[in-house]
Structures are given as C-alpha cells and as structure tokens.
Design a protein around this motif. Sequence first.
Motif, PDB file in Angstrom:
ATOM      1  N   PRO A  23     -57.601  13.233  -3.464  1.00 49.11           N
ATOM      2  CA  PRO A  23     -57.065  13.353  -2.221  1.00 49.11           C
ATOM      3  C   PRO A  23     -55.983  12.624  -1.928  1.00 49.11           C
ATOM      4  N   ILE A  24     -55.030  13.350  -1.151  1.00 47.62           N
ATOM      5  CA  ILE A  24     -53.537  12.647  -1.459  1.00 47.62           C
ATOM      6  C   ILE A  24     -53.312  12.212  -0.287  1.00 47.62           C
ATOM      7  N   ASN A  25     -52.886  11.093   0.922  1.00 54.28           N
ATOM      8  CA  ASN A  25     -52.205  10.583   1.956  1.00 54.28           C
ATOM      9  C   ASN A  25     -50.776  10.821   1.883  1.00 54.28           C
ATOM     10  N   ASP A  26     -50.588  11.154   3.218  1.00 54.94           N
ATOM     11  CA  ASP A  26     -49.116  10.838   3.206  1.00 54.94           C
ATOM     12  C   ASP A  26     -47.947  10.154   2.920  1.00 54.94           C
ATOM     13  N   ASP A  27     -48.346   9.564   2.558  1.00 55.05           N
ATOM     14  CA  ASP A  27     -47.542   7.939   2.140  1.00 55.05           C
ATOM     15  C   ASP A  27     -47.714   7.239   0.610  1.00 55.05           C
ATOM     16  N   ASP A  28     -48.213   8.561  -0.065  1.00 54.95           N
ATOM     17  CA  ASP A  28     -49.148   8.408  -1.443  1.00 54.95           C
ATOM     18  C   ASP A  28     -47.727   9.062  -2.374  1.00 54.95           C
ATOM     19  N   ASN A  29     -47.530   8.078  -2.843  1.00 57.48           N
ATOM     20  CA  ASN A  29     -45.811   9.064  -3.768  1.00 57.48           C
ATOM     21  C   ASN A  29     -46.755   9.421  -5.174  1.00 57.48           C
ATOM     22  N   TYR A  30     -47.029  10.719  -5.193  1.00 60.00           N
ATOM     23  CA  TYR A  30     -47.584  11.458  -6.441  1.00 60.00           C
ATOM     24  C   TYR A  30     -46.862  11.688  -6.954  1.00 60.00           C
ATOM     25  N   PHE A  31     -45.233  11.396  -7.219  1.00 53.19           N
ATOM     26  CA  PHE A  31     -44.763  10.890  -8.942  1.00 53.19           C
ATOM     27  C   PHE A  31     -45.450  10.100  -9.294  1.00 53.19           C
ATOM     28  N   GLU A  32     -45.711   7.911  -8.696  1.00 49.90           N
ATOM     29  CA  GLU A  32     -45.928   7.756  -9.311  1.00 49.90           C
ATOM     30  C   GLU A  32     -47.656   7.538  -9.918  1.00 49.90           C
ATOM     31  N   LEU A  33     -48.293   8.169  -8.999  1.00 51.18           N
ATOM     32  CA  LEU A  33     -49.809   8.273  -9.311  1.00 51.18           C
ATOM     33  C   LEU A  33     -50.081   9.337 -10.368  1.00 51.18           C
ATOM     34  N   ARG A  34     -48.631   9.913 -10.502  1.00 56.43           N
ATOM     35  CA  ARG A  34     -48.799  10.621 -11.544  1.00 56.43           C
ATOM     36  C   ARG A  34     -49.383  11.710 -11.559  1.00 56.43           C
ATOM     37  N   PHE A  35     -50.443  12.225 -10.065  1.00 52.33           N
ATOM     38  CA  PHE A  35     -50.820  13.173  -9.759  1.00 52.33           C
ATOM     39  C   PHE A  35     -49.614  15.052  -9.973  1.00 52.33           C
ATOM     40  N   VAL A  36     -48.755  14.641 -10.392  1.00 54.38           N
ATOM     41  CA  VAL A  36     -47.846  15.838 -10.860  1.00 54.38           C
ATOM     42  C   VAL A  36     -46.744  16.074 -11.756  1.00 54.38           C
ATOM     43  N   ASN A  37     -46.702  16.199 -12.336  1.00 53.42           N
ATOM     44  CA  ASN A  37     -45.528  16.424 -13.817  1.00 53.42           C
ATOM     45  C   ASN A  37     -44.287  16.827 -12.870  1.00 53.42           C
ATOM     46  N   SER A  38     -43.161  16.554 -14.145  1.00 52.08           N
ATOM     47  CA  SER A  38     -41.807  16.101 -14.040  1.00 52.08           C
ATOM     48  C   SER A  38     -41.949  18.524 -13.628  1.00 52.08           C
ATOM     49  N   LEU A  39     -42.242  19.212 -14.202  1.00 51.02           N
ATOM     50  CA  LEU A  39     -41.726  20.556 -13.605  1.00 51.02           C
ATOM     51  C   LEU A  39     -42.395  21.141 -12.248  1.00 51.02           C
ATOM     52  N   PHE A  40     -43.508  20.094 -11.453  1.00 48.51           N
ATOM     53  CA  PHE A  40     -43.676  19.648  -9.856  1.00 48.51           C
ATOM     54  C   PHE A  40     -42.320  19.876  -9.243  1.00 48.51           C
ATOM     55  N   ALA A  41     -41.514  18.960  -9.522  1.00 42.49           N
ATOM     56  CA  ALA A  41     -40.299  18.263  -9.042  1.00 42.49           C
ATOM     57  C   ALA A  41     -39.616  19.570  -8.409  1.00 42.49           C
ATOM     58  N   MET A  42     -39.018  20.507 -10.082  1.00 38.57           N
ATOM     59  CA  MET A  42     -38.070  21.561  -9.584  1.00 38.57           C
ATOM     60  C   MET A  42     -39.318  23.298  -8.865  1.00 38.57           C
ATOM     61  N   ARG A  43     -40.412  23.082  -8.789  1.00 41.70           N
ATOM     62  CA  ARG A  43     -41.519  23.829  -7.613  1.00 41.70           C
ATOM     63  C   ARG A  43     -40.861  23.291  -6.562  1.00 41.70           C
ATOM     64  N   LEU A  44     -40.984  22.381  -6.102  1.00 38.41           N
ATOM     65  CA  LEU A  44     -41.165  21.351  -5.442  1.00 38.41           C
ATOM     66  C   LEU A  44     -39.697  21.963  -4.206  1.00 38.41           C
ATOM     67  N   VAL A  45     -39.037  21.657  -5.039  1.00 33.96           N
ATOM     68  CA  VAL A  45     -37.470  22.675  -4.287  1.00 33.96           C
ATOM     69  C   VAL A  45     -37.636  23.388  -4.307  1.00 33.96           C
ATOM     70  N   ASP A  46     -37.936  24.948  -5.457  1.00 37.31           N
ATOM     71  CA  ASP A  46     -37.921  25.659  -4.434  1.00 37.31           C
ATOM     72  C   ASP A  46     -38.679  26.087  -3.736  1.00 37.31           C
ATOM     73  N   PHE A  47     -40.399  25.188  -3.385  1.00 35.67           N
ATOM     74  CA  PHE A  47     -40.355  25.359  -2.142  1.00 35.67           C
ATOM     75  C   PHE A  47     -40.018  25.103  -1.021  1.00 35.67           C
ATOM     76  N   VAL A  48     -39.890  24.445  -0.567  1.00 34.00           N
ATOM     77  CA  VAL A  48     -39.066  23.854   0.320  1.00 34.00           C
ATOM     78  C   VAL A  48     -38.124  25.010   0.606  1.00 34.00           C
ATOM     79  N   GLU A  49     -36.970  25.269  -0.208  1.00 29.46           N
ATOM     80  CA  GLU A  49     -35.841  26.004   0.310  1.00 29.46           C
ATOM     81  C   GLU A  49     -35.766  26.976   0.303  1.00 29.46           C
ATOM     82  N   ARG A  50     -37.297  28.617  -0.122  1.00 29.24           N
ATOM     83  CA  ARG A  50     -37.891  29.442   0.426  1.00 29.24           C
ATOM     84  C   ARG A  50     -38.445  29.334   1.485  1.00 29.24           C
TER      85      ARG A  50
END
Length: 87
Positions: A23-50
């Motif tokens: 589970p991820i809490n709303d203030d958890d830094n999922y990058f620092e916790l290594r829950f996601v990989n570097s490709l995720f950052a690009m996907r996240l920006v794309d998701f937000v824009e779309r």
Amino acid sequence: MDYRQEIREFIGNNLTMDHEDTPINDDDNYFELRFVNSLFAMRLVDFVERRFQIEIGNEDLDLSNFCTINRLQDLIERKLNAKGAAI
C-alpha cells in the motif's frame, strides 16, 4: 476536486513487481521507496497530461511535483486553476 484515487490507481497499476501488493500512502515518496522505475516518471507525466488535459511545462518537471500523491494532486489543481483562469 480530489483526484487522489485516480492517481493511486495509476500508480498501483505501475508498481514494480516487488511492490505490487504494497500500500502507498498519500505522502509516501514512491521514487525514494523504489516502488517505481525510471520509465514510470515519463508514464506519469503522460497520464497527467492526457487525463487532466493540461500541459506539463519544463518549469513543472521538478521531481518534487510528482514524488507523492499529495504533491501530484497539488500540481494538478494548480494547472487546472491556471487553465480555468486563462479561459
């Protein structure tokens, strides 16, 4: 408007295999916790824009805007408010 649930779902669908059931809490830094990989950052920006039909400019591409659900919620609200004010 609160978009946290949509953000949680997107992040949950993109967790690395090792953290799929974590589970991820709303203030958890999922990058620092290594829950996601570097490709995720690009996907996240794309998701937000779309999804929110906003443009993420270079000035917004600071990892601190994207590292937690709460910070991403804040960015989305700022961009939507600015978009609404420009109309």
